[in-house]
Design an enzyme around this catalytic site. Structure first.
Site, short mmCIF file in Angstrom:
data_model
loop_
_atom_site.label_atom_id
_atom_site.label_comp_id
_atom_site.label_asym_id
_atom_site.label_seq_id
_atom_site.Cartn_x
_atom_site.Cartn_y
_atom_site.Cartn_z
N ASP A 74 0.94 -4.25 -3.80
CA ASP A 74 0.75 -5.07 -2.48
C ASP A 74 -0.66 -4.72 -1.64
O ASP A 74 -1.28 -3.88 -2.08
CB ASP A 74 1.78 -4.63 -1.49
CG ASP A 74 1.68 -3.34 -0.92
OD1 ASP A 74 1.49 -2.31 -1.58
OD2 ASP A 74 2.00 -3.10 0.17
N GLU A 141 3.33 -0.43 0.23
CA GLU A 141 2.48 0.76 0.65
C GLU A 141 1.81 0.64 1.93
O GLU A 141 1.53 1.22 2.94
CB GLU A 141 1.47 1.22 -0.50
CG GLU A 141 0.97 2.51 -0.36
CD GLU A 141 -0.43 2.51 0.51
OE1 GLU A 141 -0.78 3.70 1.10
OE2 GLU A 141 -1.00 1.39 0.80
ZN LIG Z 1 -4.22 1.48 -1.12
#
Ligand SMILES: [Zn+2]
Length: 385
Positions: A74, A141
């Site tokens: 992501d 994340e």
């Molecule tokens: Zn990163």
């Protein structure tokens, strides 16, 4: 099977995977990893109040030791796309640069490890010489990080997966590839200080109790240094990020004032000890005259350190052999998923050069992609002897 890290990085950048979207990134990786011989698992994790997130686990080999690579596909949003000279999801290569959101943070790093692992496996008859190689790849994340690595690790543990050492491919280098390994991270804690007073007319302050006076006094106390740093860490820091009264009226003393702050703390502190230290400072400064309370937000970002030893030595040697540079072990910067992984095995972070991450025209040099692949290849080679 030879795999080109630049082509993988470009193809991943072309997936529009702004958290929580996956944009086809994990399906693409699944294909590349399966072709290289990995057993690949895909799972979606969800929780009330958060978007469901796609994750991937891959492994080849069933023996110890198990070297795991961790990363995230992501990316943060591109912001104003018109401000980019190279569109953020086009994966354009111009000169020695691959442009796009995630080029360095951290689709590039994932591409390099996948290419290195595939090359190593091909050179050894399609399987590791001994032990196992695994990958933990999440799509969560950059945002709240609740349906990503933390759940992926639990899922793996329930299956009986054991990890011996982890390389996290975050862009760890500051100026040039090979200058920095991250071997630990500071903790992060958010809080709010609330001072309550008594509302009243500004012309009659004796009939009111202005909480802003008390808030200012406590802020001054809380900003005092927390420590002098430690062997591996810079001094801890408390930073106020907002002071809020929310009073639109010019002739009114408000009844309450708030200040928000964030603390980045080193290994001198635990969250509990830090809260006690600040509560005590506030208590002393208030001297019974200021009415205050703290609100602490739950934090899953504890400080940790990966002590220098055989694993950091192995990575440093591999980096030095390929780049000619001796990396320094650093603990600077924000938090990363290493904070979850450290509960399962020692983890260090080494990836591309972070200079353009999260910025307009994020890019990596193509040369760096080739060099990082060689570094990972060398780490794998050394790890399995
Ligand atoms: Zn990163």
């Amino acid at each position: 099977m030879t795999v080109d890290p630049v082509a993988i990085a470009r193809d991943l950048v072309r997936c529009r995977s702004v958290t929580p979207e996956d944009g086809g990134a994990l399906a693409y990786l699944q294909g590349v990893l399966a072709k290289a011989g990995f057993a690949v698992h895909r799972m979606t994790f969800a929780e009330p109040g958060t978007a469901p997130i796609e994750n991937l686990f891959a492994r080849i080999g069933s023996e110890k030791p198990n070297l795991v690579f961790a990363g995230h596909t992501d990316v943060v949003p591109p912001g104003d796309e018109a401000a980019w000279h190279h569109p953020p999801f086009a994966g354009e290569i111009a000169g020695d640069k691959l442009y796009g959101r995630g080029a360095v943070d951290m689709k590039g790093g994932i591409a390099c490890f996948v290419a290195a692992a595939a090359d190593y496996l091909a050179a050894n008859g399609g399987k590791p010489k001994r032990g196992s190689i695994s990958l933990l790849i999440t799509g969560d994340e950059e945002s709240v990080a609740v349906n990503g690595t933390i759940k992926l690790l639990q899922w793996a543990a329930e299956r009986g997966e054991k990890f011996d050492h982890c390389v996290l491919g975050e862009p760890s280098n500051v100026e040039v590839l090979g200058d920095t390994i991250k071997a630990g991270r500071r903790g992060s804690l958010n809080g709010t200080l609330i001072v309550s007073g008594r509302q009243g007319h500004v012309a009659y302050p004796d009939r009111a109790d202005n909480p802003i006076r008390g808030l200012v006094a406590l802020i001054t106390t809380l900003q005092a240094p927390l420590d002098d740093g430690s062997a591996q860490f810079a001094p801890s820091n408390l930073e106020f990020t907002s002071i809020d009264v929310g009073n639109p009226t010019v002739n009114l003393i408000p009844g309450e004032a708030r200040a928000r702050f964030n603390i980045r703390y080193n290994d001198h502190h635990s969250q509990t000890a830090l809260k006690m230290l600040l509560e005590r400072r506030a208590h002393d400064a208030a001297a019974g005259r200021v009415h205050y309370a703290f609100e602490w937000q739950p934090s899953n970002a504890d400080v940790f350190i990966t002590k220098p030893g055989p694993f950091t030595d192995l990575a440093s040697a591999a980096i030095a052999e390929v780049t000619g540079r001796k990396p320094k072990l650093s603990t600077t910067g924000g938090t990363s998923d290493a904070r979850f992984i450290k509960d399962y095995c020692p983890v260090l972070e080494f990836g591309l050069v972070g200079q353009t991450m999260h910025s307009v025209d994020e890019c990596t040099s193509v040369t760096d992609l080739v060099t990082l692949t060689a570094v990972y290849r060398r780490i794998i080679e050394k790890y399995f002897g």
